[in-house]
Design an enzyme around this catalytic site. Structure first.
Site, short mmCIF file in Angstrom:
data_model
loop_
_atom_site.label_atom_id
_atom_site.label_comp_id
_atom_site.label_asym_id
_atom_site.label_seq_id
_atom_site.Cartn_x
_atom_site.Cartn_y
_atom_site.Cartn_z
N ALA A 73 4.91 -4.05 -2.18
CA ALA A 73 5.25 -5.35 -1.60
C ALA A 73 3.93 -6.02 -1.21
O ALA A 73 2.93 -5.35 -0.99
CB ALA A 73 6.14 -5.15 -0.38
N GLY A 116 6.52 -0.59 -2.75
CA GLY A 116 7.62 -1.34 -3.35
C GLY A 116 7.65 -1.26 -4.88
O GLY A 116 8.71 -1.40 -5.48
N GLU A 119 9.41 1.88 -5.54
CA GLU A 119 10.82 1.65 -5.18
C GLU A 119 11.52 0.80 -6.23
O GLU A 119 12.68 1.06 -6.58
CB GLU A 119 10.90 0.99 -3.80
CG GLU A 119 10.46 1.94 -2.70
CD GLU A 119 10.27 1.26 -1.35
OE1 GLU A 119 9.44 0.33 -1.28
OE2 GLU A 119 10.96 1.63 -0.39
N GLU A 139 3.01 3.67 2.15
CA GLU A 139 3.22 2.78 3.31
C GLU A 139 2.71 3.39 4.60
O GLU A 139 2.24 2.69 5.51
CB GLU A 139 4.71 2.44 3.46
CG GLU A 139 5.26 1.50 2.40
CD GLU A 139 5.78 2.20 1.15
OE1 GLU A 139 5.46 3.41 0.95
OE2 GLU A 139 6.51 1.57 0.39
#
Ligand code: CAA
Length: 265
Positions: A73, A116, A119, A139
């Site tokens: 992200a 992300g 993911e 993260e």
């Protein structure tokens, strides 16, 4: 190839597959290693929904560049958010829409697939990796946790102990290790992974679309219920961390290219 639509942060194409087509969505923010900002994810979801609606498209491939599927992200976009702003914007709700795509999605992953990005690959139905692919949920290194399903989907695939190690240490892992762990379907040289993903998409495109749809639905059913509870729980914790000094420090340190100093506050 018959048609290409260009968005700002992705490109899309339809490629012939016998009587039908396969849809290809390519993440395209090379200057930030395809960091997944809100605009990119909104475009990606729109493209996937368009492929899903298009009866001539039978299977979908999501890919990035050879250097990066996606490095996570977008940290710059999130850095100054608070718990309340994260909850009100609820940007990750856009990501969740990928769960509702009925057609099979194959992730063709090369280079970084972190946070992300990892993911996003796990939201797909099949993962084909290049030998250079590097997966991971880093993260924890920037003072947060996975927020787009990582703690739930990784654990379902790898089991508690491996998922715990990878989530708590943030250690990246290679395509070879991902294959051994059962997280990817195949690993190929970098010149071949995308072609292999497309070939598998074309193979699926030749099957009965309704049987493919119900088969995907049935396999995913095994994740239902408790997966949603887990995802909701994870999302709350992820947003909650934006109240912490460690989130600010972790993300700022990344952007300022220095080592984070965490205080536990
Ligand atoms: N967000 C925003 N920008 C990012 C980014 C990200 N996730 N990852 C990389 N970039 C940017 C860098 O800031 C850099 O930009 P500048 O050129 O403007 O400085 C550019 O992309 C190239 O990156 P690097 O110079 O760092 O390249 P590198 O080859 O030295 O390192 C890397 C590559 C190991 C992937 C490193 O960029 C990295 O660690 N990235 C962050 C990975 C990460 O922590 N991802 C998790 C994000 S949080 C998340 O995803 C939450 C969630 O669950 C939803």
């Amino acid at each position: 190839m018959v048609m290409t639509i260009t968005y700002k942060n992705i490109t899309t194409a339809r490629e012939e597959a016998g009587q039908a087509f396969i849809g290809i969505a390519t993440l395209n923010r090379p200057s930030v290693l395809n960091a997944l900002n809100h605009e990119l994810m909104t475009e990606l979801v729109a493209a996937l929904q368009e492929f899903d609606q298009d009866e001539t498209v039978r299977a979908i491939v999501i890919t990035g560049s050879d250097r990066a599927f996606a490095a996570g992200a977008d940290i710059k976009e999130m850095c100054d958010e608070t718990t309340v702003s994260m909850m009100l914007k609820d940007r990750l709700a856009t990501w969740d829409k990928i769960k509702n795509i009925k057609k099979p999605i194959i992730a063709a992953v090369s280079g970084f697939a972190l946070g992300g990005g990892c993911e996003l690959s796990m939201m797909c139905d099949i993962i084909i990796a290049s030998e250079t692919a590097q997966f991971g949920q880093p993260e924890i290194n920037i003072g947060v946790i996975p927020g787009a399903g990582g703690t739930q989907r990784l654990t379902r695939v790898l089991g508690k102990y491996k998922a715990m190690e990878l989530t708590l240490t943030g250690r990246p892992f290679s395509a070879k290790e991902a294959l051994e762990l059962g997280l990817v379907n195949k690993v190929l040289p970098v010149e071949l992974y995308l072609e292999e993903a497309k070939a598998m998409a074309r193979e699926i495109a030749a099957k009965s679309p309704i049987a493919v749809r119900l088969a995907k639905e049935a396999v995913l059913k095994s994740f239902d219920g408790t997966l949603d509870e887990g995802l909701t729980f994870e999302r709350k914790n992820f947003y909650m961390l934006f109240s912490s000094e460690d989130q600010k420090e972790g993300m700022k340190a990344f952007l300022e290219k220095r080592k984070a100093v965490f205080t536990g506050r």
